[in-house]
Design an enzyme around this catalytic site. Sequence first.
Site, PDB file in Angstrom:
ATOM      1  N   LYS A  13       0.828  -1.211   0.000  1.00 47.57           N
ATOM      2  CA  LYS A  13       0.000   0.000   0.000  1.00 47.57           C
ATOM      3  C   LYS A  13       0.861   1.260   0.000  1.00 47.57           C
ATOM      4  O   LYS A  13       0.597   2.200  -0.717  1.00 47.57           O
ATOM      5  CB  LYS A  13      -0.899   0.080   1.250  1.00 47.57           C
ATOM      6  CG  LYS A  13      -1.848  -1.062   1.433  1.00 47.57           C
ATOM      7  CD  LYS A  13      -2.698  -0.864   2.704  1.00 47.57           C
ATOM      8  CE  LYS A  13      -1.905  -0.783   3.986  1.00 47.57           C
ATOM      9  NZ  LYS A  13      -1.345  -2.042   4.466  1.00 47.57           N
ATOM     10  N   ARG A  88      -8.560   1.485   9.588  1.00 51.20           N
ATOM     11  CA  ARG A  88      -8.125   0.107   9.802  1.00 51.20           C
ATOM     12  C   ARG A  88      -9.191  -0.688  10.548  1.00 51.20           C
ATOM     13  O   ARG A  88      -8.949  -1.813  10.942  1.00 51.20           O
ATOM     14  CB  ARG A  88      -6.876   0.163  10.669  1.00 51.20           C
ATOM     15  CG  ARG A  88      -5.663  -0.571  10.120  1.00 51.20           C
ATOM     16  CD  ARG A  88      -4.550  -0.304  11.114  1.00 51.20           C
ATOM     17  NE  ARG A  88      -3.347  -0.998  10.857  1.00 51.20           N
ATOM     18  CZ  ARG A  88      -2.358  -0.570  10.084  1.00 51.20           C
ATOM     19  NH1 ARG A  88      -2.499   0.544   9.411  1.00 51.20           N
ATOM     20  NH2 ARG A  88      -1.264  -1.267   9.975  1.00 51.20           N
ATOM     21  N   ARG A 127      11.993  -6.403   4.546  1.00 52.57           N
ATOM     22  CA  ARG A 127      11.750  -4.994   4.243  1.00 52.57           C
ATOM     23  C   ARG A 127      12.728  -4.088   4.982  1.00 52.57           C
ATOM     24  O   ARG A 127      13.041  -4.303   6.141  1.00 52.57           O
ATOM     25  CB  ARG A 127      10.313  -4.650   4.644  1.00 52.57           C
ATOM     26  CG  ARG A 127       9.972  -3.192   4.468  1.00 52.57           C
ATOM     27  CD  ARG A 127       8.496  -2.993   4.331  1.00 52.57           C
ATOM     28  NE  ARG A 127       7.811  -3.006   5.615  1.00 52.57           N
ATOM     29  CZ  ARG A 127       6.503  -2.762   5.737  1.00 52.57           C
ATOM     30  NH1 ARG A 127       5.763  -2.538   4.671  1.00 52.57           N
ATOM     31  NH2 ARG A 127       5.933  -2.777   6.917  1.00 52.57           N
ATOM     32  N   ARG A 160      12.248  -1.837  10.609  1.00 52.77           N
ATOM     33  CA  ARG A 160      11.303  -1.368  11.617  1.00 52.77           C
ATOM     34  C   ARG A 160      11.187  -2.391  12.742  1.00 52.77           C
ATOM     35  O   ARG A 160      11.195  -3.584  12.497  1.00 52.77           O
ATOM     36  CB  ARG A 160       9.926  -1.177  10.973  1.00 52.77           C
ATOM     37  CG  ARG A 160       9.701   0.223  10.464  1.00 52.77           C
ATOM     38  CD  ARG A 160       8.477   0.318   9.605  1.00 52.77           C
ATOM     39  NE  ARG A 160       7.311  -0.361  10.165  1.00 52.77           N
ATOM     40  CZ  ARG A 160       6.129  -0.447   9.543  1.00 52.77           C
ATOM     41  NH1 ARG A 160       5.975   0.100   8.352  1.00 52.77           N
ATOM     42  NH2 ARG A 160       5.118  -1.069  10.092  1.00 52.77           N
ATOM     43  N   ARG A 171       0.383  -8.737  13.552  1.00 52.78           N
ATOM     44  CA  ARG A 171      -0.249  -7.704  12.713  1.00 52.78           C
ATOM     45  C   ARG A 171      -1.233  -8.331  11.722  1.00 52.78           C
ATOM     46  O   ARG A 171      -2.268  -7.755  11.401  1.00 52.78           O
ATOM     47  CB  ARG A 171       0.811  -6.882  11.985  1.00 52.78           C
ATOM     48  CG  ARG A 171       1.455  -5.840  12.916  1.00 52.78           C
ATOM     49  CD  ARG A 171       2.850  -5.436  12.489  1.00 52.78           C
ATOM     50  NE  ARG A 171       2.900  -4.746  11.235  1.00 52.78           N
ATOM     51  CZ  ARG A 171       4.006  -4.650  10.469  1.00 52.78           C
ATOM     52  NH1 ARG A 171       5.135  -5.219  10.867  1.00 52.78           N
ATOM     53  NH2 ARG A 171       3.972  -3.993   9.348  1.00 52.78           N
TER      54      ARG A 171
HETATM   55  P1  ADP Z   1       1.693  -1.953   8.154  1.00 50.18           P
HETATM   56  O1  ADP Z   1       0.525  -1.558   7.288  1.00 50.18           O
HETATM   57  O2  ADP Z   1       2.818  -2.520   7.371  1.00 50.18           O
HETATM   58  O3  ADP Z   1       1.297  -2.770   9.343  1.00 50.18           O
HETATM   59  P2  ADP Z   1       1.829   0.716   9.230  1.00 50.18           P
HETATM   60  O4  ADP Z   1       3.003   1.605   9.133  1.00 50.18           O
HETATM   61  O5  ADP Z   1       0.582   1.087   8.497  1.00 50.18           O
HETATM   62  O6  ADP Z   1       2.359  -0.688   8.770  1.00 50.18           O
HETATM   63  O7  ADP Z   1       1.423   0.508  10.775  1.00 50.18           O
HETATM   64  C1  ADP Z   1       2.362   0.189  11.766  1.00 50.18           C
HETATM   65  C2  ADP Z   1       1.678   0.144  13.139  1.00 50.18           C
HETATM   66  O8  ADP Z   1       1.144   1.436  13.438  1.00 50.18           O
HETATM   67  C3  ADP Z   1       0.481  -0.794  13.239  1.00 50.18           C
HETATM   68  O9  ADP Z   1       0.856  -2.117  13.543  1.00 50.18           O
HETATM   69  C4  ADP Z   1      -0.316  -0.132  14.369  1.00 50.18           C
HETATM   70  O10 ADP Z   1       0.264  -0.411  15.640  1.00 50.18           O
HETATM   71  C5  ADP Z   1      -0.102   1.340  14.113  1.00 50.18           C
HETATM   72  N1  ADP Z   1      -1.152   1.901  13.225  1.00 50.18           N
HETATM   73  C6  ADP Z   1      -0.993   2.387  11.965  1.00 50.18           C
HETATM   74  N2  ADP Z   1      -2.145   2.840  11.462  1.00 50.18           N
HETATM   75  C7  ADP Z   1      -3.080   2.634  12.430  1.00 50.18           C
HETATM   76  C8  ADP Z   1      -4.485   2.865  12.509  1.00 50.18           C
HETATM   77  N3  ADP Z   1      -5.169   3.396  11.489  1.00 50.18           N
HETATM   78  N4  ADP Z   1      -5.113   2.528  13.663  1.00 50.18           N
HETATM   79  C9  ADP Z   1      -4.454   1.993  14.701  1.00 50.18           C
HETATM   80  N5  ADP Z   1      -3.132   1.736  14.683  1.00 50.18           N
HETATM   81  C10 ADP Z   1      -2.449   2.040  13.562  1.00 50.18           C
END
Ligand code: ADP
Length: 225
Positions: A13, A88, A127, A160, A171
């Site tokens: 994404k 999400r 990654r 990360r 996740r």
């Molecule tokens: P990925 O999509 O690869 O899991 P992100 O960078 O989108 O990575 O998210 C990393 C972390 O940030 C998630 O595992 C969560 O803890 C937090 N996070 C990101 N976006 C949200 C969201 N919309 N609501 C709640 N937590 C979020």
Amino acid sequence: MRLVLLGPPGAGKGTQARALGALWHIPQIASGDLLRAAVYEGTELGREARTFMDRGQLVPDELVLKLIAERLTHRDAQAGFILDGFPRSVSQAEALAEMIGRKRWAIDKVVAVIVPDQEIVQRISGRRTCKGCNAMYHVKFEPPKIAGVCDKCGGELYQRADDVEATVRERLNVYETNTRPLLDHYRRLGLLAEVDGVGRTEEVAKRIIGALEGLLPASGTASKP
Ligand code: ADP
């Protein structure tokens, strides 16, 4: 164009949102990037969010919504945006609709990028992310020209904290429980398009552009859809 990209972690994404945003001159708004910036800056919100992020769990809505609402006031977001990683959950989607409804905006389309679980674990554990510009690489599939250095800005690449296998699995569980129901939510609203996320970055981008037919000028490459 106000677009939401949905999909499991590692579906690509972020890469797609950044490329398409650059093509259409609208920002990619990634909740994960906003949260990591808050963690890095050491704000109270960042400190609170961090415990959830490191465990691979969702950060409470209240914190995420605050960051998104603030980001949507920036000037560059007024003509459109691509949301990546947000919403999400159904509760976040409802909050988003309300938040942008107040500005008389609506989401034009939701594109779900579909990738099987086995591929995801492989993608994420290799990654590497740039500390400077958040660009993403893969040690095997998309290595930088110089190991550990970002091709785009020369920044340092790092893994990360939540990109280790055990956290990736958590996740994915969180995705199944909280985020997958969003597909139905947006399908019911007639906004959902599903796109195969396996293949080269450019191929996936073409599929996304294909799914946006009718929302873009004929070529799909115009600067301001
Ligand atoms: P990925 O999509 O690869 O899991 P992100 O960078 O989108 O990575 O998210 C990393 C972390 O940030 C998630 O595992 C969560 O803890 C937090 N996070 C990101 N976006 C949200 C969201 N919309 N609501 C709640 N937590 C979020």
